[in-house]
Design a protein around this motif. Structure first.
Motif, PDB file in Angstrom:
ATOM      1  N   ARG A   1       0.826  -1.212   0.000  1.00  0.00           N
ATOM      2  CA  ARG A   1       0.000   0.000   0.000  1.00  0.00           C
ATOM      3  C   ARG A   1       0.856   1.255   0.000  1.00  0.00           C
ATOM      4  O   ARG A   1       0.338   2.356  -0.179  1.00  0.00           O
ATOM      5  N   ARG A   2       2.160   1.124   0.242  1.00  0.00           N
ATOM      6  CA  ARG A   2       3.049   2.278   0.130  1.00  0.00           C
ATOM      7  C   ARG A   2       3.514   2.487  -1.306  1.00  0.00           C
ATOM      8  O   ARG A   2       4.264   3.405  -1.591  1.00  0.00           O
ATOM      9  N   ASN A   3       3.112   1.614  -2.212  1.00  0.00           N
ATOM     10  CA  ASN A   3       3.604   1.678  -3.581  1.00  0.00           C
ATOM     11  C   ASN A   3       2.467   1.289  -4.518  1.00  0.00           C
ATOM     12  O   ASN A   3       2.218   0.102  -4.723  1.00  0.00           O
ATOM     13  N   VAL A   4       1.769   2.273  -5.078  1.00  0.00           N
ATOM     14  CA  VAL A   4       0.608   1.983  -5.924  1.00  0.00           C
ATOM     15  C   VAL A   4       0.965   2.160  -7.405  1.00  0.00           C
ATOM     16  O   VAL A   4       0.172   2.615  -8.206  1.00  0.00           O
ATOM     17  N   LEU A   5       2.187   1.795  -7.769  1.00  0.00           N
ATOM     18  CA  LEU A   5       2.645   1.995  -9.132  1.00  0.00           C
ATOM     19  C   LEU A   5       2.205   0.886 -10.066  1.00  0.00           C
ATOM     20  O   LEU A   5       2.161   1.056 -11.279  1.00  0.00           O
TER      21      LEU A   5
ATOM     22  N   TRP B   1      -9.583   4.751   9.301  1.00  0.00           N
ATOM     23  CA  TRP B   1      -8.793   4.708   8.076  1.00  0.00           C
ATOM     24  C   TRP B   1      -7.300   4.716   8.397  1.00  0.00           C
ATOM     25  O   TRP B   1      -6.857   5.326   9.372  1.00  0.00           O
ATOM     26  N   ASP B   2      -6.522   4.075   7.545  1.00  0.00           N
ATOM     27  CA  ASP B   2      -5.070   4.251   7.490  1.00  0.00           C
ATOM     28  C   ASP B   2      -4.748   4.878   6.142  1.00  0.00           C
ATOM     29  O   ASP B   2      -5.030   4.277   5.093  1.00  0.00           O
ATOM     30  N   LEU B   3      -4.188   6.068   6.159  1.00  0.00           N
ATOM     31  CA  LEU B   3      -3.821   6.781   4.939  1.00  0.00           C
ATOM     32  C   LEU B   3      -2.312   6.750   4.771  1.00  0.00           C
ATOM     33  O   LEU B   3      -1.564   6.945   5.733  1.00  0.00           O
ATOM     34  N   TYR B   4      -1.856   6.520   3.542  1.00  0.00           N
ATOM     35  CA  TYR B   4      -0.436   6.460   3.233  1.00  0.00           C
ATOM     36  C   TYR B   4      -0.140   7.468   2.125  1.00  0.00           C
ATOM     37  O   TYR B   4      -0.693   7.373   1.020  1.00  0.00           O
TER      38      TYR B   4
ATOM     39  N   GLY C   1       1.738   9.470  -4.756  1.00  0.00           N
ATOM     40  CA  GLY C   1       0.551   8.630  -4.583  1.00  0.00           C
ATOM     41  C   GLY C   1      -0.014   8.706  -3.187  1.00  0.00           C
ATOM     42  O   GLY C   1       0.641   9.156  -2.243  1.00  0.00           O
ATOM     43  N   VAL C   2      -1.254   8.280  -3.069  1.00  0.00           N
ATOM     44  CA  VAL C   2      -1.899   8.149  -1.774  1.00  0.00           C
ATOM     45  C   VAL C   2      -2.700   6.859  -1.787  1.00  0.00           C
ATOM     46  O   VAL C   2      -3.325   6.508  -2.794  1.00  0.00           O
ATOM     47  N   SER C   3      -2.637   6.118  -0.686  1.00  0.00           N
ATOM     48  CA  SER C   3      -3.390   4.879  -0.525  1.00  0.00           C
ATOM     49  C   SER C   3      -4.203   4.964   0.760  1.00  0.00           C
ATOM     50  O   SER C   3      -3.813   5.651   1.717  1.00  0.00           O
ATOM     51  N   ALA C   4      -5.331   4.266   0.782  1.00  0.00           N
ATOM     52  CA  ALA C   4      -6.194   4.266   1.958  1.00  0.00           C
ATOM     53  C   ALA C   4      -6.669   2.852   2.225  1.00  0.00           C
ATOM     54  O   ALA C   4      -6.977   2.098   1.296  1.00  0.00           O
ATOM     55  N   LEU C   5      -6.724   2.498   3.503  1.00  0.00           N
ATOM     56  CA  LEU C   5      -7.128   1.157   3.928  1.00  0.00           C
ATOM     57  C   LEU C   5      -8.205   1.294   4.998  1.00  0.00           C
ATOM     58  O   LEU C   5      -8.022   2.031   5.977  1.00  0.00           O
TER      59      LEU C   5
ATOM     60  N   GLY D   1      -6.477   3.512  -3.993  1.00  0.00           N
ATOM     61  CA  GLY D   1      -5.159   4.006  -4.357  1.00  0.00           C
ATOM     62  C   GLY D   1      -5.204   4.968  -5.524  1.00  0.00           C
ATOM     63  O   GLY D   1      -5.986   4.774  -6.472  1.00  0.00           O
ATOM     64  N   LEU D   2      -4.416   6.033  -5.451  1.00  0.00           N
ATOM     65  CA  LEU D   2      -4.245   6.996  -6.533  1.00  0.00           C
ATOM     66  C   LEU D   2      -2.759   7.248  -6.707  1.00  0.00           C
ATOM     67  O   LEU D   2      -2.031   7.387  -5.708  1.00  0.00           O
ATOM     68  N   ALA D   3      -2.286   7.319  -7.938  1.00  0.00           N
ATOM     69  CA  ALA D   3      -0.870   7.583  -8.181  1.00  0.00           C
ATOM     70  C   ALA D   3      -0.699   8.359  -9.471  1.00  0.00           C
ATOM     71  O   ALA D   3      -1.424   8.137 -10.451  1.00  0.00           O
ATOM     72  N   VAL D   4       0.256   9.280  -9.460  1.00  0.00           N
ATOM     73  CA  VAL D   4       0.655  10.024 -10.648  1.00  0.00           C
ATOM     74  C   VAL D   4       2.154   9.843 -10.821  1.00  0.00           C
ATOM     75  O   VAL D   4       2.920  10.008  -9.863  1.00  0.00           O
ATOM     76  N   ASN D   5       2.567   9.499 -12.025  1.00  0.00           N
ATOM     77  CA  ASN D   5       3.978   9.279 -12.328  1.00  0.00           C
ATOM     78  C   ASN D   5       4.412  10.259 -13.410  1.00  0.00           C
ATOM     79  O   ASN D   5       3.779  10.337 -14.478  1.00  0.00           O
ATOM     80  N   GLY D   6       5.457  11.003 -13.153  1.00  0.00           N
ATOM     81  CA  GLY D   6       6.037  11.896 -14.138  1.00  0.00           C
ATOM     82  C   GLY D   6       7.323  11.311 -14.693  1.00  0.00           C
ATOM     83  O   GLY D   6       8.044  10.590 -13.993  1.00  0.00           O
TER      84      GLY D   6
END
Length: 269
Positions: free
Chosen positions: A72-76, A176-179, A221-225, A237-242
């Motif tokens: 959950r720390r890596n939503v790539l 919630w746990d937010l990352y 990114g941000v993840s939620a559990l 999970g939401l992630a943006v990669n540049g």
């Protein structure tokens, strides 16, 4: 994750594994969900969007050997996992040998969870296969903070190297746990060119030849559990990669950034 059998082989062959299977720590997950992406290579969107995502995974530890399911720390990535061996464990840090894949396949015909997909926009390309990197990972934990440094060498497809730096902050908020996650990846030229270069044999009208150099990626990114019950979890999970110009100058690339989101219900057994 294709090479799970490697870990079990090492478990059985290791001379240090003399204890009973009672020392095996196992948590299994069955997940169902849906995802949406705007990939760097536009046609790849159709391999994920409007499809049901199914995933069977597990967290396993036996002596120093371990398997980690989706992080959950890596939503790539979707449905990713990692196997490894702890070289050193302390209360707030670890050093491990690891194996995982970071890059999905790119080509005109791809196998997905819902079957074989044909992407006609990529006709004429040779398949760029998914990779499997072996390397080292250092992790550090303190309070709500997490830092990881990973360096790996691929042994399956591009045979090149990547360095990844990751920071994550965990925020408990009611149930919630937010990352909150940020990362940087540095990829060798051979890796970037394998996935995004275009050879003379692959070039067409509107697809000129291209030889890529080394490149960098920025991940946000941000993840939620959220626990729905003792057995069910909701994960978001939401992630943006540049990407640097080594990626975005490729004629295969449709956009400068990549966006991924995920909604998943996970059953714990």
């Amino acid at each position: 994750m294709r090479p799970w059998w490697c870990l079990f082989f090492l478990m059985l062959s290791s001379t240090r594994c003399h204890a009973s299977w009672d020392e095996l720590e196992f948590t299994g997950y069955l997940a169902v969900g849906t995802g949406f992406q705007r990939a760097l290579v536009g046609p790849l969107d159709r391999t994920v969007n409007e499809k049901l995502l199914l995933n069977l995974s597990a967290d396993v530890q036996y002596h120093n050997f371990f398997i980690e399911s989706d992080d959950r720390r890596n939503v790539l990535r979707y449905g990713s996992g990692l196997l490894g061996y702890y070289l050193q464990q302390q209360e707030d840090s670890t050093l491990s040998l690891i194996g995982t894949n970071y890059h999905d396949a790119i080509g005109p015909y791809l196998y997905t969870g819902s079957g074989r997909a044909h992407l006609p926009e990529l006709d004429g390309l040779q398949l760029r296969d998914s990779d499997f990197l072996l390397g080292l990972r250092y992790q550090r934990f303190w309070q709500q903070h997490y830092v990881a440094v990973e360096i790996g060498q691929d042994i399956e497809s591009h045979y090149s190297q990547q360095l990844r730096l990751l920071y994550s902050y965990r925020q408990p908020l009611r149930n919630w746990d937010l990352y909150y996650n940020v990362g940087v990846s540095f990829s060798a030229a051979r890796l970037v060119n394998y996935y995004y270069g275009v050879s003379a044999a692959e070039s067409q009208s509107g697809r000129p030849t291209y030889n890529a150099g080394a490149g960098q990626q920025l991940h946000l990114g941000v993840s939620a559990l959220y626990p729905l019950s003792t057995d069910w979890l909701l994960e978001l999970g939401l992630a943006v990669n540049g990407f640097s110009s080594a990626y975005t100058n490729s004629p295969l690339v449709s956009r400068d950034t990549e966006f991924r989101s995920l909604v998943k219900f996970r059953y714990v057994f």
